[in-house]
Scaffold this motif. Structure first.
Motif, mmCIF file in Angstrom:
data_model
loop_
_atom_site.group_PDB
_atom_site.id
_atom_site.type_symbol
_atom_site.label_atom_id
_atom_site.label_comp_id
_atom_site.label_asym_id
_atom_site.label_seq_id
_atom_site.Cartn_x
_atom_site.Cartn_y
_atom_site.Cartn_z
ATOM 1 N N ALA A 95 0.831 -1.205 0.000
ATOM 2 C CA ALA A 95 0.000 0.000 0.000
ATOM 3 C C ALA A 95 0.867 1.257 0.000
ATOM 4 N N TRP A 96 1.986 1.210 0.711
ATOM 5 C CA TRP A 96 2.893 2.365 0.746
ATOM 6 C C TRP A 96 3.508 2.610 -0.629
ATOM 7 N N ILE A 97 3.909 1.533 -1.313
ATOM 8 C CA ILE A 97 4.472 1.651 -2.664
ATOM 9 C C ILE A 97 3.444 2.222 -3.625
ATOM 10 N N ILE A 98 2.211 1.706 -3.552
ATOM 11 C CA ILE A 98 1.149 2.170 -4.453
ATOM 12 C C ILE A 98 0.826 3.640 -4.193
ATOM 13 N N ASN A 99 0.852 4.043 -2.925
ATOM 14 C CA ASN A 99 0.574 5.435 -2.578
ATOM 15 C C ASN A 99 1.599 6.380 -3.207
ATOM 16 N N ILE A 100 2.864 5.995 -3.183
ATOM 17 C CA ILE A 100 3.909 6.804 -3.823
ATOM 18 C C ILE A 100 3.701 6.836 -5.333
ATOM 19 N N THR A 101 3.384 5.679 -5.903
ATOM 20 C CA THR A 101 3.203 5.574 -7.354
ATOM 21 C C THR A 101 2.099 6.493 -7.850
#
Length: 394
Positions: A95-101
């Motif tokens: 979820a953290w990776i997707i939020n940055i993306t």
């Protein structure tokens, strides 16, 4: 004389346990190798000899022996709880990776507008530990790609759309569809136009196609032959200027009506209205479906319409709803059939060929019918038209 190789002490029970580990088929290969290291060292083999036999480097062999001296067999064979890297990335980390993306690289101080996988992975590696996700500080680009693919996110792609900015979009669209629905009722089951009852109303779809380029080649095209299946054309070309096409489709007869000029200002638009006025019998109404371009409602246009009151009616498509105008489909067809790859020697030749195309089309006119989303339209409703009365500023 070299140093004598040291030997570790193993009890008979220890040896039996380690030999059991080396024969097991359901444990990790690293555990089997560590058991072999301990057995070989207990037999007096050197570090280099052990490394060669188990296919590992000296450092790994020495680490295993060091762990044995510190905590015994179990410590040497198995990693302590919490040691090593978790094989799975948690949902919170994903979820953290997707939020940055889903944010712009520019928001993080980068120059780019969209992420590349390499840049995104680099940013994740740099910021993961500070965000409390130490595991992600060494994540690989392929893993990031997999995570985003599973979430169906493509950070490097842009899809364009037209935002609905017209607050009256639905009502205006309904009004245009009502025009098409009533037109549909004017044809019998065989597709023949039913004679008018009362005052005839001629319905046309109108628009402009500006910026048609007159382009000349610098050498003759090479036509296809048995050795060259396609047209061959030199890359160089000359621009001869542009023209604007003003055109309408008679939605009851299928006839295409063109006017080609250098510009498409109010002057040219009024010229087109005069062309329609001369074409249709006096006393009939002419109803145009068109977009609400400024020249269509300008003071100059209103002054002309004031000289022929009641002759024209206008049904405007909503903003960003030009796809509701059927002439757009004709323009697309014209681009594919006639304008694609066209080369001329003069701008006048381009104009001549555009008129020629319309003449060819009108030899066998095709009536355009709108079918999409007409089922819920009540044909008895009244169409809202605009006659554009004079409304000029002082």
């Amino acid at each position: 004389m070299g140093r004598k190789s040291t030997v570790i002490e193993l009890t008979s029970a220890d040896r039996e346990y380690l030999e059991l580990q080396t024969r097991a088929r359901t444990i990790q290969a690293q555990t089997v190798n560590r058991a072999r290291i301990l057995l070989l060292k207990a037999d007096g083999h050197s570090i280099d000899d052990i490394a060669d036999k188990v296919g590992m480097n000296r450092k790994s062999v020495m680490l295993c022996l060091s762990k044995f001296k510190e905590g015994g067999i179990e410590n040497a064979l198995f990693d302590a709880p919490g040691r090593g890297r978790n094989p799975e990335i948690t949902d919170e980390e994903k979820a953290w990776i997707i939020n940055i993306t889903c944010q712009r690289p520019a928001d993080f101080g980068y120059a780019a507008e969209t992420w590349t996988y390499a840049k995104l992975t680099s940013h994740i590696n740099k910021t993961a530990e500070a965000a409390g996700y130490v595991r992600l500080s060494t994540i690989h680009k392929s893993t990031v790609h997999t995570i985003l693919s599973e979430a169906d996110i493509k950070p490097h792609k842009i899809t364009y759309y037209c935002e609905n900015r017209d607050p009256d979009f639905d009502s205006k669209m309904h009004n245009v569809l009502l025009v098409y629905k009533q037109l549909q009722m004017q044809f019998d089951e065989s597709g023949n136009l039913i004679p008018f009852e009362g005052m005839p109303v001629h319905v046309l779809s109108y628009d402009e196609k500006p910026g048609l380029q007159a382009i000349a080649t610098t050498s003759e095209d090479l036509r296809p032959d048995e050795n060259h299946p396609t047209i061959s054309r030199d890359y160089e070309y000359r621009r001869l200027g542009t023209v604007s096409l003003l055109a309408a489709i008679d939605l009851q007869t299928g006839e295409e009506i063109p006017l080609v000029r250098d510009k498409h200002s109010s002057k040219e638009y009024i010229e087109f209205l005069k062309l329609l006025d001369e074409k249709y019998p006096k006393g009939d109404k002419i109803r145009l479906v068109l977009d609400n371009l400024k020249v269509h409602t300008s003071n100059e246009t209103r002054r002309y319409l004031a000289t022929i009151p009641g002759r024209f009616e206008f049904v405007f498509t909503p903003k960003h709803g030009s796809w509701l105008n059927m002439v757009e489909g004709f323009f697309s067809k014209m681009t594919r059939q006639m304008l694609r790859g066209i080369r001329v020697k003069t701008k006048d030749e381009l104009v001549s060929r555009i008129y020629q195309y319309f003449s060819e089309i009108n030899e066998e006119p095709v009536v355009f019918h709108w079918k999409y989303n007409l089922d819920d339209i009540d044909v008895s409703e009244e169409i809202i038209v605009d006659t554009l009365p004079v409304k000029m500023s002082s």
